[in-house]
Design an enzyme around this catalytic site. Structure first.
Site, PDB file in Angstrom:
ATOM      1  N   SER A  45       0.842  -1.202   0.000  1.00 40.45           N
ATOM      2  CA  SER A  45       0.000   0.000   0.000  1.00 40.45           C
ATOM      3  C   SER A  45       0.873   1.247   0.000  1.00 40.45           C
ATOM      4  O   SER A  45       1.780   1.388   0.824  1.00 40.45           O
ATOM      5  CB  SER A  45      -0.900   0.008   1.243  1.00 40.45           C
ATOM      6  OG  SER A  45      -1.523   1.278   1.358  1.00 40.45           O
ATOM      7  N   HIS A  67      -0.954  -1.598  -3.993  1.00 38.25           N
ATOM      8  CA  HIS A  67      -2.313  -1.355  -3.498  1.00 38.25           C
ATOM      9  C   HIS A  67      -2.572   0.150  -3.465  1.00 38.25           C
ATOM     10  O   HIS A  67      -1.854   0.905  -2.820  1.00 38.25           O
ATOM     11  CB  HIS A  67      -2.445  -1.963  -2.101  1.00 38.25           C
ATOM     12  CG  HIS A  67      -3.817  -1.901  -1.518  1.00 38.25           C
ATOM     13  ND1 HIS A  67      -4.781  -2.851  -1.786  1.00 38.25           N
ATOM     14  CD2 HIS A  67      -4.396  -1.012  -0.692  1.00 38.25           C
ATOM     15  CE1 HIS A  67      -5.889  -2.547  -1.130  1.00 38.25           C
ATOM     16  NE2 HIS A  67      -5.684  -1.423  -0.462  1.00 38.25           N
ATOM     17  N   ASP A  80      -5.264   3.039  -2.576  1.00 37.21           N
ATOM     18  CA  ASP A  80      -6.471   3.329  -1.791  1.00 37.21           C
ATOM     19  C   ASP A  80      -7.153   4.584  -2.307  1.00 37.21           C
ATOM     20  O   ASP A  80      -6.685   5.697  -2.079  1.00 37.21           O
ATOM     21  CB  ASP A  80      -6.087   3.519  -0.315  1.00 37.21           C
ATOM     22  CG  ASP A  80      -5.739   2.195   0.337  1.00 37.21           C
ATOM     23  OD1 ASP A  80      -6.556   1.269   0.260  1.00 37.21           O
ATOM     24  OD2 ASP A  80      -4.634   2.092   0.918  1.00 37.21           O
ATOM     25  N   MET A  98     -10.098   7.076  -1.971  1.00 34.63           N
ATOM     26  CA  MET A  98     -11.086   7.529  -0.974  1.00 34.63           C
ATOM     27  C   MET A  98     -11.758   8.794  -1.495  1.00 34.63           C
ATOM     28  O   MET A  98     -11.075   9.684  -2.014  1.00 34.63           O
ATOM     29  CB  MET A  98     -10.405   7.841   0.354  1.00 34.63           C
ATOM     30  CG  MET A  98      -9.632   6.687   0.947  1.00 34.63           C
ATOM     31  SD  MET A  98      -9.032   7.129   2.588  1.00 34.63           S
ATOM     32  CE  MET A  98      -7.798   5.838   2.826  1.00 34.63           C
ATOM     33  N   HIS A 103      -8.324  -0.193  -4.697  1.00 40.98           N
ATOM     34  CA  HIS A 103      -9.329  -0.373  -3.635  1.00 40.98           C
ATOM     35  C   HIS A 103     -10.218   0.857  -3.607  1.00 40.98           C
ATOM     36  O   HIS A 103      -9.802   1.920  -3.134  1.00 40.98           O
ATOM     37  CB  HIS A 103      -8.567  -0.573  -2.307  1.00 40.98           C
ATOM     38  CG  HIS A 103      -9.430  -0.755  -1.113  1.00 40.98           C
ATOM     39  ND1 HIS A 103      -8.931  -0.740   0.176  1.00 40.98           N
ATOM     40  CD2 HIS A 103     -10.761  -0.972  -0.982  1.00 40.98           C
ATOM     41  CE1 HIS A 103      -9.914  -0.928   1.032  1.00 40.98           C
ATOM     42  NE2 HIS A 103     -11.036  -1.067   0.355  1.00 40.98           N
ATOM     43  N   MET A 109     -12.718   2.884  -2.057  1.00 48.57           N
ATOM     44  CA  MET A 109     -13.494   3.231  -0.858  1.00 48.57           C
ATOM     45  C   MET A 109     -14.304   4.464  -1.214  1.00 48.57           C
ATOM     46  O   MET A 109     -13.991   5.596  -0.814  1.00 48.57           O
ATOM     47  CB  MET A 109     -12.543   3.486   0.317  1.00 48.57           C
ATOM     48  CG  MET A 109     -11.939   2.193   0.851  1.00 48.57           C
ATOM     49  SD  MET A 109     -10.622   2.489   2.025  1.00 48.57           S
ATOM     50  CE  MET A 109      -9.269   2.755   0.891  1.00 48.57           C
ATOM     51  N   MET A 127     -11.520  -5.993   5.363  1.00 47.05           N
ATOM     52  CA  MET A 127     -10.938  -4.836   6.046  1.00 47.05           C
ATOM     53  C   MET A 127     -10.716  -5.195   7.517  1.00 47.05           C
ATOM     54  O   MET A 127     -11.654  -5.545   8.221  1.00 47.05           O
ATOM     55  CB  MET A 127     -11.885  -3.632   5.974  1.00 47.05           C
ATOM     56  CG  MET A 127     -11.974  -2.968   4.614  1.00 47.05           C
ATOM     57  SD  MET A 127     -10.402  -2.398   3.943  1.00 47.05           S
ATOM     58  CE  MET A 127      -9.920  -1.157   5.130  1.00 47.05           C
ATOM     59  N   GLY A 169     -10.072   4.354   5.803  1.00 55.72           N
ATOM     60  CA  GLY A 169      -9.846   5.789   5.898  1.00 55.72           C
ATOM     61  C   GLY A 169      -8.447   6.201   6.272  1.00 55.72           C
ATOM     62  O   GLY A 169      -8.078   7.348   6.037  1.00 55.72           O
ATOM     63  N   GLY A 208      -4.120   4.730   7.081  1.00 59.07           N
ATOM     64  CA  GLY A 208      -3.106   3.701   7.317  1.00 59.07           C
ATOM     65  C   GLY A 208      -2.654   3.766   8.773  1.00 59.07           C
ATOM     66  O   GLY A 208      -3.009   4.699   9.503  1.00 59.07           O
ATOM     67  N   ASP A 225      -6.641  -6.274   4.717  1.00 61.52           N
ATOM     68  CA  ASP A 225      -6.158  -4.898   4.577  1.00 61.52           C
ATOM     69  C   ASP A 225      -6.282  -4.139   5.892  1.00 61.52           C
ATOM     70  O   ASP A 225      -7.383  -3.861   6.361  1.00 61.52           O
ATOM     71  CB  ASP A 225      -6.999  -4.225   3.478  1.00 61.52           C
ATOM     72  CG  ASP A 225      -6.489  -2.853   3.095  1.00 61.52           C
ATOM     73  OD1 ASP A 225      -5.420  -2.448   3.571  1.00 61.52           O
ATOM     74  OD2 ASP A 225      -7.177  -2.193   2.295  1.00 61.52           O
ATOM     75  N   GLY A 226      -5.127  -3.788   6.463  1.00 65.84           N
ATOM     76  CA  GLY A 226      -5.104  -2.941   7.646  1.00 65.84           C
ATOM     77  C   GLY A 226      -4.380  -3.578   8.812  1.00 65.84           C
ATOM     78  O   GLY A 226      -4.766  -4.636   9.305  1.00 65.84           O
ATOM     79  N   GLY A 267       1.040  -1.710   4.424  1.00 71.23           N
ATOM     80  CA  GLY A 267       1.420  -0.317   4.254  1.00 71.23           C
ATOM     81  C   GLY A 267       2.530   0.089   5.193  1.00 71.23           C
ATOM     82  O   GLY A 267       3.711  -0.065   4.902  1.00 71.23           O
TER      83      GLY A 267
HETATM   84  C1  DX5 Z   1      -7.073   1.769   4.978  1.00 70.86           C
HETATM   85  C2  DX5 Z   1      -6.481   1.299   3.673  1.00 70.86           C
HETATM   86  C3  DX5 Z   1      -5.300   0.404   3.789  1.00 70.86           C
HETATM   87  C4  DX5 Z   1      -4.083   0.981   4.433  1.00 70.86           C
HETATM   88  C5  DX5 Z   1      -3.287  -0.127   5.050  1.00 70.86           C
HETATM   89  O1  DX5 Z   1      -8.258   2.462   4.727  1.00 70.86           O
HETATM   90  O2  DX5 Z   1      -7.464   0.584   2.942  1.00 70.86           O
HETATM   91  O3  DX5 Z   1      -4.951  -0.120   2.515  1.00 70.86           O
HETATM   92  O4  DX5 Z   1      -3.245   1.653   3.528  1.00 70.86           O
HETATM   93  O5  DX5 Z   1      -2.229   0.444   5.704  1.00 70.86           O
HETATM   94  P1  DX5 Z   1      -1.542  -0.181   6.997  1.00 70.86           P
HETATM   95  O6  DX5 Z   1      -0.777  -1.376   6.550  1.00 70.86           O
HETATM   96  O7  DX5 Z   1      -0.712   0.942   7.465  1.00 70.86           O
HETATM   97  O8  DX5 Z   1      -2.640  -0.529   7.983  1.00 70.86           O
HETATM   98 ZN    ZN Z   2      -6.858  -0.552   1.071  1.00 69.49          ZN
END
Ligand code: DX5
Ligand code: ZN
Length: 220
Positions: A8, A33, A35, A37, A66, A68, A137, A142, A144, A175-176, A197
């Site tokens: 990510s 990856h 994200d 948003m 992804h 969101m 998730m 929202g 990292g 993810d997360g 990430g």
């Molecule tokens: C959160 C994202 C994730 C995030 C993961 O909303 O969808 O992809 O980047 O990051 P880490 O690994 O820091 O939790």
């Molecule tokens: Zn993500």
């Protein structure tokens, strides 16, 4: 079956994304990856299809996108044109989820469905045969750097069982909050893709950190 790492870039230096791509590639990531948003589904706004288009010529790795966003339907063709290889939408989004997944596949891209931590995972079971990937998730969408929610392990297991029952060869991505301590848990619960990430970004040796994640999947 080997596991995959989707790196990510959310918390990377966004002023220097090419560097983030080079680091992820050198570390042996299997995918990037991204994200997306929209400030409605999530509080923040991040990337759009223009950014995917800019990244596309700079890496051969699949772009794992992804979404969101609250209304994915109209956006899907833009991300396909921009060069996304996988497009994941959320069960909680508005619009016709069946039609969105069919649209993604009809445009030649892999389709994914994601569920938020508070959503009953059984809600995505009707979509499994239309998907290439399920994204569980393990944090609130929202941001990292959040802590992994252990409740997601039961969801991973439930999806793997249902996919096996239906004989659907699906990737299960989580993810997360994935790190050296949580990766073994998700892989033994039945996941085969880790979205990572901050654990990678904060590692002095990203290659070693990625190997640690990968080994967690081969030892399970
Ligand atoms: C959160 C994202 C994730 C995030 C993961 O909303 O969808 O992809 O980047 O990051 P880490 O690994 O820091 O939790
Ligand atoms: Zn993500």
């Amino acid at each position: 079956m080997g596991v995959k790492i989707s790196a990510s870039i959310l918390n990377a230096d966004l002023a220097n994304l090419e560097h983030a791509l080079r680091r992820a590639e050198a570390a042996g990531a299997d995918m990037i990856h991204i994200d997306v948003m929209d400030g409605v589904f999530t509080e923040s706004i991040t990337f759009g299809d223009y950014m995917v288009k800019s990244l596309r010529p700079h890496t051969v790795l699949p772009l794992d996108t992804h979404l969101m966003v609250s209304e994915p339907t109209k956006l899907i063709p833009f991300f396909v044109s921009a060069g996304s290889d996988i497009i994941t939408i959320h069960e909680e989004s508005s619009g016709d989820i069946f039609k969105c997944l069919e649209l993604i596949r009809s445009l030649g891209v892999k389709a994914g469905i994601s569920v938020n931590p508070e959503t009953d995972v059984r809600k995505i079971f009707p979509y499994l045969s239309l998907c290439d990937l399920v994204l569980i998730m393990s944090v609130k969408p929202g941001a990292g750097g959040q802590a992994f929610k252990a409740e997601s392990l039961l969801k991973i297991n439930a999806v793997r069982k249902e996919a096996d029952r239906l004989s659907v060869p699906i990737d299960i991505s989580v993810d997360g909050g994935i790190s050296d301590s949580t990766a073994p848990l998700i892989f033994s619960a039945g996941a085969n893709v880790a979205v990572v990430g901050t654990y990678l970004l904060n590692s002095a040796d990203m290659k070693k950190a990625a190997e640690t994640i990968r080994n967690a999947g081969t030892q399970g």
